[in-house]
Each structure stands twice: as structure tokens, then as C-alpha cells.
Write an enzyme that holds these catalytic residues in place. Structure first.
Site, PDB file in Angstrom:
ATOM      1  N   GLY A 192       0.887  -1.276   0.025  1.00  0.00           N
ATOM      2  CA  GLY A 192      -0.098  -0.010   0.122  1.00  0.00           C
ATOM      3  C   GLY A 192       0.735   1.361  -0.082  1.00  0.00           C
ATOM      4  O   GLY A 192       0.531   2.271   0.618  1.00  0.00           O
ATOM      5  N   ASN A 248       1.653   3.831  -1.936  1.00  0.00           N
ATOM      6  CA  ASN A 248       1.314   4.877  -2.564  1.00  0.00           C
ATOM      7  C   ASN A 248       0.640   6.050  -1.493  1.00  0.00           C
ATOM      8  O   ASN A 248       0.740   7.215  -0.969  1.00  0.00           O
ATOM      9  CB  ASN A 248       0.298   4.780  -3.802  1.00  0.00           C
ATOM     10  CG  ASN A 248       1.108   4.403  -4.880  1.00  0.00           C
ATOM     11  OD1 ASN A 248       2.193   4.559  -5.199  1.00  0.00           O
ATOM     12  ND2 ASN A 248       0.196   3.937  -5.864  1.00  0.00           N
ATOM     13  N   HIS A 288       7.335  -3.325  -1.837  1.00  0.00           N
ATOM     14  CA  HIS A 288       6.250  -4.157  -1.836  1.00  0.00           C
ATOM     15  C   HIS A 288       6.742  -5.606  -1.364  1.00  0.00           C
ATOM     16  O   HIS A 288       5.860  -6.542  -1.141  1.00  0.00           O
ATOM     17  CB  HIS A 288       5.455  -4.260  -2.909  1.00  0.00           C
ATOM     18  CG  HIS A 288       4.799  -3.206  -3.556  1.00  0.00           C
ATOM     19  ND1 HIS A 288       5.462  -1.878  -4.041  1.00  0.00           N
ATOM     20  CD2 HIS A 288       3.540  -2.591  -3.351  1.00  0.00           C
ATOM     21  CE1 HIS A 288       4.748  -0.998  -4.380  1.00  0.00           C
ATOM     22  NE2 HIS A 288       3.502  -1.082  -4.085  1.00  0.00           N
ATOM     23  N   SER A 291      -6.819  -2.855  -6.310  1.00  0.00           N
ATOM     24  CA  SER A 291      -5.798  -1.902  -6.307  1.00  0.00           C
ATOM     25  C   SER A 291      -4.912  -2.481  -7.267  1.00  0.00           C
ATOM     26  O   SER A 291      -4.199  -1.710  -8.253  1.00  0.00           O
ATOM     27  CB  SER A 291      -4.988  -1.923  -4.926  1.00  0.00           C
ATOM     28  OG  SER A 291      -4.058  -0.793  -4.956  1.00  0.00           O
ATOM     29  N   TYR A 301      -5.512  -0.888   6.659  1.00  0.00           N
ATOM     30  CA  TYR A 301      -6.557   0.216   6.205  1.00  0.00           C
ATOM     31  C   TYR A 301      -7.541   0.315   6.970  1.00  0.00           C
ATOM     32  O   TYR A 301      -8.193   1.249   7.028  1.00  0.00           O
ATOM     33  CB  TYR A 301      -6.836  -0.089   4.497  1.00  0.00           C
ATOM     34  CG  TYR A 301      -5.807   0.205   3.592  1.00  0.00           C
ATOM     35  CD1 TYR A 301      -5.934   1.924   3.046  1.00  0.00           C
ATOM     36  CD2 TYR A 301      -4.923  -0.445   2.712  1.00  0.00           C
ATOM     37  CE1 TYR A 301      -4.970   2.193   2.283  1.00  0.00           C
ATOM     38  CE2 TYR A 301      -3.975   0.059   1.963  1.00  0.00           C
ATOM     39  CZ  TYR A 301      -4.214   1.290   1.550  1.00  0.00           C
ATOM     40  OH  TYR A 301      -3.258   1.857   0.705  1.00  0.00           O
TER      41      TYR A 301
END
Length: 233
Positions: free
Chosen positions: A9, A11, A71, A101, A156
Site C-alpha cells: 500500500g 502510494n 512491496h 488496487s 487500512y
């Protein structure tokens, strides 16, 4: 290696950490904090797995402290990272939103092959046929490090529920000092969304549920992602 690693995640999390760090640095430069800016400044390094072979030599020349994005799963990172003073911030996201995503990421990244359809992307995601391998395998690996003293693992889903509290915890962990009014501003700029229901078929939804239960059912990481709350149709 005295730095901050951000995994998965990147970005969204990169944007948030940059905002936290730049706001903290602004206060330091204005003399509102006693710490010396040169000692606190975080150098931002692009994604570890992208670029030419010389990227690693350039990384070594950056002074500490550094933000290094990747990642990569734990087994692909140098073992020394877990033995160093580096602080590792791991962001996990439920696999349904993650698969969406990946779909957009692949189709918007020129260096990666694009998918002709969502169904093609879903099959590749479920079979681990992506540039970084199986996301489920990655989650299983990181679950083993959930209680590591230098690893902060967030989801998240946690930030959807209370973004400001989550940012305050990150700021505390990495030594960022911000004013109370800064957090709502940064939260607004880095809002989190999820839209897996727009693309998943009923069969794909059920297949993902079975896969998640087989790989991560009953784990602490699964509880952190609140799969039953955010991923049940």
C-alpha cells in the site's frame, strides 16, 4: 540500517508519512522544537524493487534516517534489516480491495503488463501470478512478525475507523511532533477508500472468502483487517 521501511500500500502510506514528516520538519525549522532538523530529516528513497542495478549503491549513500518503500515480502528483504535499528511500518489491506488496487496499478504502470479484463486480473491474483508473488503468502509471512519490537503493523481498515488516531500512533512511533490541528488536515488529504464490491462476482467473492479462511483464518492479522466486517457481501 537506521531508517523506516514501508511495505504494501505504498502510494497512500508514502503520502501520509511524507505529510507527517514535512509538517514535523517545518516546525523544527521554525525553531518550535528543540531537536536539530539535520538529525531528524528523513530522506525519501523510491521503491526498492524498481530501477537500475545502481539503485542499491545510491541507497547506501543516503544519510540516515531514510524512508525506503517496497512491496517485498520478508523473505526477499535482507536478513540484516530485522536485526538492525530500522523501524518497519507494514500496511496490510484486505485482499478484496488489494486485488482491485493491483488491477488499476498494473493497468496504469507502463513497466508492468496490463490485464485485458477484471476476470483475468482476479485469476492472476488468486494464483499468485503477479510481480510480487502471492499476496496471501505475503500476509502469512508478515503474520509471523506481528509482535516484533521494531515492526508496526497497521491496516487500512483501522484507518477507515479512526484515521487521526492511526496517524498519531505512527507519528509517535517514528518521532514526529505535530500540532493537534495538523492531523485532521492530513487525514483529509489522504482519505482511504475501498470499492471491491464494484467488480467482484458472487463466485469470485466466495472463492476469495475460502482462500482467506484457508490461509489466514483465526490469525491475529485477520482480526486486525476485520475481514468479517469489511469483506463479507
Amino acid at each position: 540500517m537506521d531508517g523506516v521501511f514501508i511495505l504494501s500500500g505504498t502510494n497512500w502510506l508514502d503520502q501520509m508519512v511524507r505529510e507527517l514528516e514535512s509538517t514535523d520538519a517545518k516546525y523544527t525549522e521554525e525553531g518550535m522544537k528543540e531537536r536539530i532538523n539535520a538529525e531528524k530529516k528523513l530522506e525519501i528513497f523510491p521503491c526498492l524493487e524498481f530501477g537500475d542495478p545502481g539503485i542499491y549503491e545510491r541507497m547506501k549513500k543516503l544519510p540516515s534516517r531514510r524512508i525506503i518503500l517496497t512491496h517485498l515480502s520478508p523473505h526477499l528483504l535482507p536478513p540484516s534489516i530485522l536485526q538492525s535499528k530500522a523501524k518497519i511500518l507494514v500496511l496490510v489491506w484486505n485482499p478484496k480491495d488489494t486485488s482491485v488496487s493491483y488491477y488499476h496499478f498494473y493497468n496504469n504502470m507502463p513497466v508492468l503488463p496490463s490485464f485485458a479484463s477484471w476476470d483475468e486480473n482476479f485469476a492472476a491474483f488468486m494464483n499468485g501470478k503477479l510481480a510480487w508473488g502471492s499476496y496471501f503468502d505475503c500476509l502469512v509471512e508478515w503474520n509471523k512478525y506481528l509482535n516484533h519490537e521494531r515492526i508496526m503493523m497497521i491496516s487500512y481498515e483501522q484507518h477507515k475507523e479512526d484515521q487521526i488516531l492511526g496517524m498519531k500512533r505512527i507519528a509517535t512511533a517514528f518521532g514526529f511532533s505535530l500540532c493537534e490541528e495538523d492531523f485532521p488536515r492530513i487525514a483529509k488529504q489522504t482519505r482511504v477508500v475501498g470499492n471491491w464490491r464494484d467488480l467482484f462476482s458472487k463466485a469470485q467473492n466466495e472463492e476469495m472468502d475460502r482462500k482467506f479462511e484457508d490461509c489466514l483464518g483465526g490469525t491475529k492479522l485477520a482480526a486486525k483487517m476485520k475481514y468479517d466486517v469489511y469483506c463479507k457481501a
